[in-house]
Scaffold this motif. Structure first.
Motif, PDB file in Angstrom:
ATOM      1  N   THR A  20       0.361  -0.942   0.335  1.00  0.00           N
ATOM      2  CA  THR A  20      -0.614   0.228  -0.523  1.00  0.00           C
ATOM      3  C   THR A  20       1.014   1.063   0.158  1.00  0.00           C
ATOM      4  N   SER A  21       1.179   1.199   0.682  1.00  0.00           N
ATOM      5  CA  SER A  21       2.544   2.148   0.799  1.00  0.00           C
ATOM      6  C   SER A  21       3.328   2.948  -0.304  1.00  0.00           C
ATOM      7  N   GLY A  22       4.061   1.558  -1.092  1.00  0.00           N
ATOM      8  CA  GLY A  22       4.891   1.149  -1.504  1.00  0.00           C
ATOM      9  C   GLY A  22       3.711   1.933  -3.233  1.00  0.00           C
ATOM     10  N   ALA A  23       2.634   1.599  -3.375  1.00  0.00           N
ATOM     11  CA  ALA A  23       1.560   2.255  -3.895  1.00  0.00           C
ATOM     12  C   ALA A  23       1.306   3.743  -3.950  1.00  0.00           C
ATOM     13  N   LEU A  24       1.203   4.446  -3.382  1.00  0.00           N
ATOM     14  CA  LEU A  24       1.558   5.344  -2.550  1.00  0.00           C
ATOM     15  C   LEU A  24       2.389   6.634  -3.380  1.00  0.00           C
ATOM     16  N   ILE A  25       3.635   5.375  -3.058  1.00  0.00           N
ATOM     17  CA  ILE A  25       4.667   7.150  -2.694  1.00  0.00           C
ATOM     18  C   ILE A  25       4.381   7.138  -5.049  1.00  0.00           C
ATOM     19  N   VAL A  26       4.971   6.080  -4.606  1.00  0.00           N
ATOM     20  CA  VAL A  26       5.270   5.774  -6.580  1.00  0.00           C
ATOM     21  C   VAL A  26       4.321   6.892  -7.399  1.00  0.00           C
ATOM     22  N   ALA A  27       2.821   7.041  -6.978  1.00  0.00           N
ATOM     23  CA  ALA A  27       2.071   7.164  -7.716  1.00  0.00           C
ATOM     24  C   ALA A  27       2.591   8.794  -7.802  1.00  0.00           C
ATOM     25  N   ILE A  28       3.603   9.048  -7.390  1.00  0.00           N
ATOM     26  CA  ILE A  28       4.341  10.569  -7.969  1.00  0.00           C
ATOM     27  C   ILE A  28       5.110  10.530  -8.777  1.00  0.00           C
ATOM     28  N   ASN A  29       4.549   9.772  -9.740  1.00  0.00           N
ATOM     29  CA  ASN A  29       6.076   9.128 -10.851  1.00  0.00           C
ATOM     30  C   ASN A  29       5.638  10.286 -12.224  1.00  0.00           C
ATOM     31  N   PRO A  30       4.539  11.211 -12.257  1.00  0.00           N
ATOM     32  CA  PRO A  30       4.114  11.928 -13.620  1.00  0.00           C
ATOM     33  C   PRO A  30       4.590  13.031 -12.911  1.00  0.00           C
ATOM     34  N   LEU A  31       4.224  13.427 -12.031  1.00  0.00           N
ATOM     35  CA  LEU A  31       4.452  14.522 -11.634  1.00  0.00           C
ATOM     36  C   LEU A  31       5.998  15.197 -11.381  1.00  0.00           C
TER      37      LEU A  31
END
Length: 329
Positions: free
Chosen positions: A102-113
């Motif tokens: 869960t934490s990994g998915a939320l952290i990596v979500a910042i990829n595009p910006l």
């Protein structure tokens, strides 16, 4: 909505579902084997499939397999393997061994910006106010996620090691994306990704051997659950996800497809809860909302700030590639 459009949207949703599932699959894989061994298994399968697909598409169009024209193109493709495959998966699998999916998915979500910001610094692309605000909101969300909403954790810098390692994943992916833009001037997205996977696997294999020499013990192996996780990562999360993503981008355009990326952290957290029994605590939920809101805001700002050409036919595959929204491989 036409049947064809419904099919495109369904494939894009399923693609983000597969990408969300990579966090769960990687978490399962590193429970049974060390990070570099798991990553090597994943990309041995993925690289083989991607190279076969590249050869098939080339022969279908009456062309030969794309080959780098000189040392500069070869070095560029090799750099894709270093950043997007070797380095990204080193921190991806290592981080998920120490933190939750869960934490990994939320952290990596910042990829595009993060890619947008590094593109502005490296390629001198303009970051507008909306993107800037979106980045700040997303960074705030990531801070909430990795600190679990605790000021004491922030003040004492007492973060989970896995969360800190996972912060390297968006950075590696941003560098890969920027280099990828240069590679796409000479290669199709599929060919560039196939070469990246090939070179990345060549680097991961000796790293896995070194990892085994340091750790000692018997050679690692997977149970049937571990192999299912590897196949999900390689086939659904990489190969099928890649093909369906670019089919969607080619038919509805980059800006409209970009919105679907915001589903990845949601699907990641959902599958982690269902398959791993992870519980989303309130700070993670609030941080995730901030991350997704920031990415959505930044993506909308990017869409308004540039004209997106809709591709026409097969020859327009390169024009269909979004600037700041990337596939996960």
């Amino acid at each position: 909505m036409t049947g064809n459009l419904r099919s495109v949207y369904l494939k894009l949703v399923l693609t983000t579902f597969f990408w969300g599932g990579t966090f769960v699959a990687a978490r399962l894989a590193v429970k049974e084997a060390p990070p570099f061994f798991a990553a090597t298994c994943r990309f041995t399968v993925a690289a083989t499939c991607l190279i076969a697909l590249t050869a098939w598409y080339a022969s279908k169009e009456g062309k030969s397999f794309p080959v780098p024209a000189g040392g500069r193109q070869l070095a560029l493709l090799f750099s894709l393997g270093v950043t997007g495959i070797f380095c990204y998966n080193a921190v991806f699998f290592t981080g998920l061994k120490l933190t939750t999916a869960t934490s990994g998915a939320l952290i990596v979500a910042i990829n595009p910006l993060l890619t947008a910001v590094l593109s502005a610094l490296w390629l001198r692309e303009r970051v507008n106010l909306t993107q800037g605000v979106g980045l700040l909101v997303s960074l705030l969300g990531v801070s909430v996620v990795i600190s679990k909403g605790s000021w004491a954790v922030l003040a004492g810098f007492a973060f989970n090691k896995g969360d800190l390692i996972m912060l390297g994943a968006p950075l590696c992916w941003a560098l890969y994306s920027i280099l990828g833009k240069k590679a796409l001037a000479s290669f199709t997205p599929l060919a560039a990704t196939a070469y990246a996977a090939l070179f990345g696997t060549m680097l991961l294999f000796p790293a896995a051997l070194l990892e085994h020499a340091v750790l000692g013990g018997p050679w690692p192996s997977f149970s049937w659950i571990g192999w299912l996780a590897i196949l999900q990562l390689a086939l659904l999360g990489t190969v099928v996800g890649f093909v369906w993503w670019y089919q969607g981008v080619g038919q509805i355009g980059a800006a409209r497809a970009a919105v679907f990326v915001n589903l990845v952290p949601f699907f990641g957290a959902l599958q982690a809860a269902l398959l791993l029994g992870e519980r989303v605590v309130l700070p993670q939920f609030l941080g995730g909302v901030l991350v997704v809101a920031g990415v959505y805001c930044g993506s909308r700002g990017n869409a308004k700030g540039q004209a997106v050409r809709e591709p026409e036919g097969r020859g327009a595959q390169r024009e269909a590639v979004p600037d700041h929204v990337e596939t996960r491989i």
